[in-house]
Design an enzyme around this catalytic site. Structure first.
Site, mmCIF file in Angstrom:
data_model
loop_
_atom_site.group_PDB
_atom_site.id
_atom_site.type_symbol
_atom_site.label_atom_id
_atom_site.label_comp_id
_atom_site.label_asym_id
_atom_site.label_seq_id
_atom_site.Cartn_x
_atom_site.Cartn_y
_atom_site.Cartn_z
ATOM 1 N N THR A 199 -20.709 5.173 -6.488
ATOM 2 C CA THR A 199 -20.767 6.885 -6.635
ATOM 3 C C THR A 199 -21.718 7.353 -5.592
ATOM 4 O O THR A 199 -21.351 8.428 -4.784
ATOM 5 C CB THR A 199 -20.823 7.225 -8.006
ATOM 6 N N ARG A 241 -16.507 -5.503 -0.464
ATOM 7 C CA ARG A 241 -15.305 -5.525 -0.009
ATOM 8 C C ARG A 241 -15.215 -4.476 1.133
ATOM 9 O O ARG A 241 -15.762 -3.312 1.118
ATOM 10 C CB ARG A 241 -14.273 -5.333 -1.006
ATOM 11 N N LYS A 260 -34.724 3.877 -10.443
ATOM 12 C CA LYS A 260 -35.905 4.019 -11.243
ATOM 13 C C LYS A 260 -36.480 2.872 -12.208
ATOM 14 O O LYS A 260 -37.424 2.562 -12.205
ATOM 15 C CB LYS A 260 -35.828 5.212 -12.202
ATOM 16 N N LYS A 284 -38.185 6.577 -16.043
ATOM 17 C CA LYS A 284 -38.346 7.941 -15.256
ATOM 18 C C LYS A 284 -39.824 8.498 -15.335
ATOM 19 O O LYS A 284 -40.599 8.800 -14.820
ATOM 20 C CB LYS A 284 -37.568 8.908 -15.443
#
Length: 447
Positions: free
Chosen positions: A14, A47, A103, A203
């Site tokens: 993403t 891929r 993170k 974080k």
């Protein structure tokens, strides 16, 4: 004269895909802002992708990409702490600047990674590692550089914030909301890192190091999740003028007051905060970080904490900083990394060994829910135990019986060292009139 700065993107999930799309959509703007040509030359992917520009080399050999002469900046968005660490270290040792959204990797191995980067005169940038599109790293490292940060409090996990918001607004139980969060893609199939606070703790370790100039110490962050929060407590908190949020705190303590210790609190836990606080009104999957510094005072930074657009924006903000550095340097100049802000905001040799406080040394207010038999003297016994422990009561709420002969008593306390609260709760639970374990949730006025 502009230079051609060459990028490699490791990972086409993403975020990696979001970075490519952002560059394609805003390339002219990026060039105008940096004065340099920016080109993606290589991508690391398991891929082959047909939707990638054929001029970009695709390979599954991440180590080769990290060392390629055709790459200036390596963008790592593969995640994890094993392969990602190996690839980043390989890139650094081959003279590449690195941008990462990882993170967990930095919280657990950042001290080593930053030291090696200093040695090889390159920079590791990580704006996307905390709070997605909110530029909190840049703010704390640069905009607040003249301030002494006293404390910060943050909603730094969108999944937990979504769950707490839905429980409060719609009266839905935790398990029900968690299932929806997973269906919507806000939570993983295994949601442990989100709901138990581990993601937020990663974080927080980064934010605390930047705030106070201390080495990264993820293993010392106190971590408590939201799985035990009930609708009952959410509703009682609202009735008392508070909301429950899953927060990360980094607090500088100077040792004043009874039993108080000098050091830094690093803690992630559910917290009651005033309903009218700005942080209490950050809802859904949004993130927010409240920073209290001298002389500026309180400032709040809020926005999307995850997603392709928000994270890609943060990644490219770091890339743009490095592009400007590379564009302004002599190509043969290896004397320094060209970046005037240290990785953790403080000169490495000036990092402090200020101790991280243990849980029993921390100081907070408390919400207590005590279930007791409805008999004379119960409340007097509870308040006496709290008073003997040096704990000041701020408010008491006695509710109608949920079971025949049993009543819940809700108590809010002023801040107290946790060691005292532990002892008091132990004594309360030993009373013959107490029917269950005491429920406690920390409370902070954010003052």
């Amino acid at each position: 004269m502009s230079k051609s700065i060459k990028l490699a993107i490791l990972g086409l999930g993403t975020v990696g895909t979001g970075v490519i799309n952002l560059i394609n959509d805003n390339l002219d703007e990026l060039k105008r802002r940096s004065g340099q040509d920016i080109t993606i030359t290589e991508v690391g992917t398991r891929r082959q992708r047909d939707d990638i520009n054929p001029n970009i080399m695709q390979s599954s050999d991440l180590m080769a990409i990290a060392a390629s002469d055709n790459v200036d900046i390596v963008i790592e968005v593969i995640g994890g702490t094993t392969l990602a660490r190996e690839v980043i270290m390989h890139a650094i040792k081959n003279g590449k600047h690195v941008v990462t959204a990882n993170k967990a990797l930095l919280a657990e191995h950042g001290n080593e990674i930053f030291a090696v980067a200093e040695e090889h005169h390159v920079h590791v940038a990580y704006e996307a590692a905390v709070a997605g599109g909110i530029p909190i790293i840049k703010v704390m490292r640069e905009a607040l550089a003249a301030n002494k940060i006293e404390w910060l409090a943050g909603i730094i996990n969108g999944t937990g914030n979504f769950i707490m918001t839905e429980m409060r607004d719609k009266g839905r139980p935790f398990a029900d909301v968690l299932s929806e969060a997973q269906a919507l893609g806000y939570a993983e199939a295994d949601p442990t890192f989100d709901v138990e606070g581990i993601d937020a703790a990663h974080k927080l370790a980064l934010l605390a190091s930047i705030a106070f100039g201390i080495p990264l110490q993820f293993d010392k962050v106190y971590c408590e999740g939201i799985t035990g929060i009930t609708l009952q407590d959410v509703n009682y908190a609202e009735e008392l003028g508070y909301r429950i949020k899953h927060l990360g705190f980094a607090v500088r303590r100077d040792g004043t007051g009874d039993d108080a210790a000098t050091g830094i609190e690093l803690r992630v836990h559910p917290t009651l905060i005033p309903q009218d606080a700005l942080l209490a009104n950050v809802n859904g999957v949004k993130n927010a970080v409240l920073v209290n510094s001298h002389p500026l005072g309180q400032t709040l930074y809020c926005g999307d904490g995850a997603g392709a657009g928000a994270t890609a924006s943060a990644v490219m903000a770091d890339v743009m900083d490095l592009v400007r550095v590379l564009g302004s340097k002599d190509a043969d100049d290896k004397s320094n990394n060209g970046h005037h802000v240290p990785h953790l905001a403080f000169i490495p040799e000036q990092l402090s060994d200020t101790p991280i406080l243990r849980a029993e040394q921390m100081t907070t207010g408390y919400y207590l829910r005590v279930h007791a038999y409805d008999s004379p003297g119960v409340l007097a016994d509870i308040t006496r135990i709290l008073s003997d422990a040096g704990i000041n009561i701020d408010a008491i709420l006695q509710k109608p019986a949920h079971k025949v002969g049993q009543v819940p008593v809700i108590i809010l306390t002023l801040p107290v060292v946790e060691r005292r609260m532990n002892l008091a709760i132990e004594k309360i639970e030993k009373l013959d009139t107490i029917t269950d374990k005491v429920v406690r949730i920390r409370l902070d006025e954010l003052a």
